[in-house]
Design a protein around this motif. Sequence first.
Motif, PDB file in Angstrom:
ATOM      1  N   ASN A  39     -34.107 -34.548  48.971  1.00 17.60           N
ATOM      2  CA  ASN A  39     -33.883 -34.319  50.327  1.00 17.60           C
ATOM      3  C   ASN A  39     -33.318 -35.118  51.383  1.00 17.60           C
ATOM      4  O   ASN A  39     -33.093 -35.448  52.764  1.00 17.60           O
ATOM      5  CB  ASN A  39     -35.359 -34.950  50.766  1.00 17.60           C
ATOM      6  N   ALA A  40     -31.849 -35.767  50.570  1.00 19.49           N
ATOM      7  CA  ALA A  40     -30.488 -35.661  51.717  1.00 19.49           C
ATOM      8  C   ALA A  40     -29.517 -34.790  51.064  1.00 19.49           C
ATOM      9  O   ALA A  40     -29.277 -34.702  50.177  1.00 19.49           O
ATOM     10  CB  ALA A  40     -30.382 -37.023  50.984  1.00 19.49           C
ATOM     11  N   ILE A  41     -28.718 -34.296  52.101  1.00 16.21           N
ATOM     12  CA  ILE A  41     -27.659 -33.468  52.077  1.00 16.21           C
ATOM     13  C   ILE A  41     -26.682 -33.960  51.679  1.00 16.21           C
ATOM     14  O   ILE A  41     -25.976 -33.401  51.532  1.00 16.21           O
ATOM     15  CB  ILE A  41     -28.121 -32.869  53.715  1.00 16.21           C
ATOM     16  N   ASN A  42     -26.429 -35.530  52.237  1.00  9.72           N
ATOM     17  CA  ASN A  42     -25.105 -36.134  52.007  1.00  9.72           C
ATOM     18  C   ASN A  42     -25.533 -37.737  51.973  1.00  9.72           C
ATOM     19  O   ASN A  42     -26.768 -37.979  51.914  1.00  9.72           O
ATOM     20  CB  ASN A  42     -24.067 -35.915  52.599  1.00  9.72           C
ATOM     21  N   GLU A  43     -24.862 -38.542  51.933  1.00  8.14           N
ATOM     22  CA  GLU A  43     -24.801 -40.199  52.338  1.00  8.14           C
ATOM     23  C   GLU A  43     -25.642 -40.870  53.159  1.00  8.14           C
ATOM     24  O   GLU A  43     -26.498 -41.220  52.803  1.00  8.14           O
ATOM     25  CB  GLU A  43     -23.647 -40.618  51.893  1.00  8.14           C
ATOM     26  N   LEU A  44     -24.872 -39.916  54.029  1.00 11.58           N
ATOM     27  CA  LEU A  44     -25.557 -39.965  55.178  1.00 11.58           C
ATOM     28  C   LEU A  44     -27.244 -39.905  54.927  1.00 11.58           C
ATOM     29  O   LEU A  44     -27.967 -41.210  55.765  1.00 11.58           O
ATOM     30  CB  LEU A  44     -24.819 -39.940  56.628  1.00 11.58           C
ATOM     31  N   PHE A  82     -33.773 -42.519  55.611  1.00 12.55           N
ATOM     32  CA  PHE A  82     -34.377 -43.107  54.215  1.00 12.55           C
ATOM     33  C   PHE A  82     -35.344 -42.540  53.521  1.00 12.55           C
ATOM     34  O   PHE A  82     -36.415 -42.966  54.061  1.00 12.55           O
ATOM     35  CB  PHE A  82     -33.562 -44.572  54.183  1.00 12.55           C
ATOM     36  N   ASP A  83     -35.686 -42.404  52.314  1.00 11.40           N
ATOM     37  CA  ASP A  83     -36.820 -42.171  51.734  1.00 11.40           C
ATOM     38  C   ASP A  83     -36.978 -42.851  50.477  1.00 11.40           C
ATOM     39  O   ASP A  83     -37.167 -41.978  49.494  1.00 11.40           O
ATOM     40  CB  ASP A  83     -36.989 -40.515  51.614  1.00 11.40           C
ATOM     41  N   PRO A  84     -37.642 -44.171  50.174  1.00 12.77           N
ATOM     42  CA  PRO A  84     -38.046 -44.683  48.953  1.00 12.77           C
ATOM     43  C   PRO A  84     -39.468 -43.624  48.065  1.00 12.77           C
ATOM     44  O   PRO A  84     -38.777 -44.060  46.483  1.00 12.77           O
ATOM     45  CB  PRO A  84     -38.282 -46.349  49.532  1.00 12.77           C
ATOM     46  N   ALA A  85     -39.541 -43.389  48.591  1.00 12.97           N
ATOM     47  CA  ALA A  85     -41.114 -42.140  47.783  1.00 12.97           C
ATOM     48  C   ALA A  85     -40.424 -41.327  46.630  1.00 12.97           C
ATOM     49  O   ALA A  85     -40.602 -41.352  46.016  1.00 12.97           O
ATOM     50  CB  ALA A  85     -41.817 -41.930  48.504  1.00 12.97           C
ATOM     51  N   ILE A  86     -39.344 -40.824  47.821  1.00 11.42           N
ATOM     52  CA  ILE A  86     -39.224 -39.931  46.532  1.00 11.42           C
ATOM     53  C   ILE A  86     -38.034 -40.207  45.814  1.00 11.42           C
ATOM     54  O   ILE A  86     -37.979 -40.327  44.500  1.00 11.42           O
ATOM     55  CB  ILE A  86     -38.033 -38.332  47.574  1.00 11.42           C
ATOM     56  N   ILE A  87     -37.056 -41.593  45.956  1.00 14.38           N
ATOM     57  CA  ILE A  87     -36.167 -42.238  45.025  1.00 14.38           C
ATOM     58  C   ILE A  87     -36.921 -42.593  43.590  1.00 14.38           C
ATOM     59  O   ILE A  87     -36.339 -42.335  42.463  1.00 14.38           O
ATOM     60  CB  ILE A  87     -35.789 -42.999  46.191  1.00 14.38           C
ATOM     61  N   ASN A 119     -23.428 -36.912  34.298  1.00  8.27           N
ATOM     62  CA  ASN A 119     -22.915 -35.473  35.082  1.00  8.27           C
ATOM     63  C   ASN A 119     -22.996 -35.346  36.588  1.00  8.27           C
ATOM     64  O   ASN A 119     -23.913 -35.777  37.241  1.00  8.27           O
ATOM     65  CB  ASN A 119     -24.171 -34.561  33.958  1.00  8.27           C
ATOM     66  N   TRP A 120     -22.916 -34.265  37.107  1.00  7.69           N
ATOM     67  CA  TRP A 120     -23.131 -34.355  38.351  1.00  7.69           C
ATOM     68  C   TRP A 120     -24.543 -33.055  38.611  1.00  7.69           C
ATOM     69  O   TRP A 120     -24.285 -32.586  38.635  1.00  7.69           O
ATOM     70  CB  TRP A 120     -21.924 -33.287  38.998  1.00  7.69           C
ATOM     71  N   GLY A 121     -25.029 -34.166  39.585  1.00  5.34           N
ATOM     72  CA  GLY A 121     -26.978 -33.327  39.620  1.00  5.34           C
ATOM     73  C   GLY A 121     -28.087 -33.556  39.084  1.00  5.34           C
ATOM     74  O   GLY A 121     -27.577 -34.213  38.346  1.00  5.34           O
ATOM     75  N   PHE A 122     -28.804 -33.798  39.908  1.00  2.00           N
ATOM     76  CA  PHE A 122     -30.141 -34.796  39.486  1.00  2.00           C
ATOM     77  C   PHE A 122     -30.726 -33.082  39.757  1.00  2.00           C
ATOM     78  O   PHE A 122     -31.587 -32.397  38.475  1.00  2.00           O
ATOM     79  CB  PHE A 122     -30.076 -35.466  39.647  1.00  2.00           C
ATOM     80  N   VAL A 123     -32.024 -33.339  40.897  1.00  2.00           N
ATOM     81  CA  VAL A 123     -32.718 -32.320  41.359  1.00  2.00           C
ATOM     82  C   VAL A 123     -32.410 -31.740  41.650  1.00  2.00           C
ATOM     83  O   VAL A 123     -31.525 -32.417  43.516  1.00  2.00           O
ATOM     84  CB  VAL A 123     -34.085 -33.219  42.116  1.00  2.00           C
ATOM     85  N   ALA A 124     -32.581 -30.195  41.900  1.00  2.00           N
ATOM     86  CA  ALA A 124     -31.988 -29.588  42.804  1.00  2.00           C
ATOM     87  C   ALA A 124     -31.989 -29.396  44.568  1.00  2.00           C
ATOM     88  O   ALA A 124     -33.750 -30.083  44.423  1.00  2.00           O
ATOM     89  CB  ALA A 124     -32.679 -28.101  42.425  1.00  2.00           C
ATOM     90  N   GLY A 125     -31.718 -29.763  45.565  1.00  2.00           N
ATOM     91  CA  GLY A 125     -32.132 -29.896  46.609  1.00  2.00           C
ATOM     92  C   GLY A 125     -31.173 -29.587  47.663  1.00  2.00           C
ATOM     93  O   GLY A 125     -30.420 -28.179  47.590  1.00  2.00           O
ATOM     94  N   HIS A 160     -24.219 -26.424  38.490  1.00  3.70           N
ATOM     95  CA  HIS A 160     -25.648 -27.868  37.905  1.00  3.70           C
ATOM     96  C   HIS A 160     -26.696 -27.794  38.300  1.00  3.70           C
ATOM     97  O   HIS A 160     -27.670 -27.548  38.484  1.00  3.70           O
ATOM     98  CB  HIS A 160     -24.772 -29.177  39.963  1.00  3.70           C
ATOM     99  N   GLU A 161     -27.231 -29.908  38.417  1.00  3.18           N
ATOM    100  CA  GLU A 161     -28.684 -30.205  37.751  1.00  3.18           C
ATOM    101  C   GLU A 161     -29.235 -30.087  36.689  1.00  3.18           C
ATOM    102  O   GLU A 161     -29.303 -29.094  35.779  1.00  3.18           O
ATOM    103  CB  GLU A 161     -29.549 -29.605  39.158  1.00  3.18           C
ATOM    104  N   VAL A 162     -30.102 -31.406  36.969  1.00  5.12           N
ATOM    105  CA  VAL A 162     -31.069 -31.023  35.328  1.00  5.12           C
ATOM    106  C   VAL A 162     -32.365 -30.062  36.139  1.00  5.12           C
ATOM    107  O   VAL A 162     -33.205 -29.937  34.765  1.00  5.12           O
ATOM    108  CB  VAL A 162     -31.058 -32.512  35.127  1.00  5.12           C
ATOM    109  N   PHE A 163     -32.692 -31.075  36.533  1.00  2.71           N
ATOM    110  CA  PHE A 163     -34.244 -30.582  37.341  1.00  2.71           C
ATOM    111  C   PHE A 163     -34.213 -29.174  38.961  1.00  2.71           C
ATOM    112  O   PHE A 163     -32.976 -29.523  39.401  1.00  2.71           O
ATOM    113  CB  PHE A 163     -35.301 -31.736  37.455  1.00  2.71           C
ATOM    114  N   LYS A 164     -35.069 -29.037  38.803  1.00  4.92           N
ATOM    115  CA  LYS A 164     -35.746 -27.704  39.732  1.00  4.92           C
ATOM    116  C   LYS A 164     -36.684 -28.777  40.706  1.00  4.92           C
ATOM    117  O   LYS A 164     -36.441 -29.206  40.006  1.00  4.92           O
ATOM    118  CB  LYS A 164     -36.074 -26.249  39.629  1.00  4.92           C
ATOM    119  N   GLN A 165     -36.536 -28.264  41.818  1.00  7.50           N
ATOM    120  CA  GLN A 165     -37.611 -29.016  42.593  1.00  7.50           C
ATOM    121  C   GLN A 165     -38.889 -29.711  42.874  1.00  7.50           C
ATOM    122  O   GLN A 165     -38.893 -30.158  43.219  1.00  7.50           O
ATOM    123  CB  GLN A 165     -36.949 -28.268  44.168  1.00  7.50           C
ATOM    124  N   ASP A 166     -39.226 -28.416  42.062  1.00  4.21           N
ATOM    125  CA  ASP A 166     -40.408 -28.914  41.356  1.00  4.21           C
ATOM    126  C   ASP A 166     -40.346 -29.566  40.071  1.00  4.21           C
ATOM    127  O   ASP A 166     -42.056 -30.000  39.345  1.00  4.21           O
ATOM    128  CB  ASP A 166     -41.119 -26.653  41.343  1.00  4.21           C
TER     129      ASP A 166
END
Length: 382
Positions: free
Chosen positions: A51-56, A64-69, A326-332, A358-364
């Motif tokens: 749910n974050a497009i960038n570092e900011l 900042f979303d601790p639950a999704i992290i 690797n680059w990317g983890f969950v698609a977002g 990139h990415e390991v997992f889809k958003q679902d």
Amino acid sequence: MNRFFFFVLLFISTLTLAQQQDAPGRWSATKANAWYAKEPFLVGANYAPANAINELEMFQAATFDPAIIDKELAMAESIGMNTMRVFLHDLLWQDPAGFTRRMDQFLTICAKHKIRPMLVLFDSCWDPMPRLGTQHEPVPGYHNSGWLQSPGAEALSDVSQYPRLETYVKGVVNAFKNDNRILCWDVWNEPDNANDNSYGQNHTIKTELPKARKIAIITNLLPYVFQWARAAGASQPLTSGVWIYRTPEDWKNPAKWSAMETVQFNNSDIITFHQYSTADALTSVIPALKSFGRPVICTEYMARGVDSKFQTHLPIAKAAKVGMINWGFVAGKTQTFLPWDSWQKPYVNGREPAIWFHEVFKQDGTPVDPAEVAAIKQATGK
């Protein structure tokens, strides 16, 4: 002395500092190898929550979303990942207490999932015009349409802002200088990347600094970023990874290195590099980089479209104990499942890449490819 003129004097002396083969405070190879001997085979991803497009957006108070992290790092733990490469941003230090508090919370979540992140202080890639506050929505069809450089072009061009950059580096490093939840500090990602095919002079947007000027500025500044981090008392190793393709023979020959690469190699406690290429290329480059006698970690790889894959690369790296991130983890919102050339050929009107980049997992939460997850688990012994 006026701070502006102080930094001018620093720049006058930069070439001498940049060319020193044993930069002040750099770890000895013996110390670096003793540190690495205690580490497991490092496997992880370059991580931003979906749910974050960038570092900011990842670290600002409002988003900042601790639950999704927590949810996503639990997924990483489940497949054996033990590190993540995470990008910070200089503008976040305008709220030092709040940013430090959120960083501590993030590190607590990482530790819960047995993940020790590599933290990136600066980055030369993508949008050169960062701004605090609400970030724009992803531009449909574009890879990393909202990722931000740190520092931005304005700060790089304005020597009077360098004390602010120094305060950020020293502040964030000092706050976590003895924190064993942190693996290491990557002080500058791809410092000589001029974004030719996105925001650079070869693209219609053209908001980048002129290429030669940008590279010259950062070549001068990078040695001081290393020194600021060391002055802040970092107990963790420092690095800045090389990323431009060279032959193994060229890596072994300092005369072939660019001025930037010379700064990176001569200041890094551990050697880091990027490898978006074939398994054969990885096999050939590892001995060249290990010939420096220091630990080696690959901090970016895995782009399916250029034949950089988990199944082929992880066994090679594990045999050599070269960490792999690797680059990317969950698609977002970063949309890095789209290829780099989406900036020339956007994936709009229902177009999707035949192969996710990139990415390991889809958003679902389902794997992009179950065979890849199996390969990661096999490599990590999960």
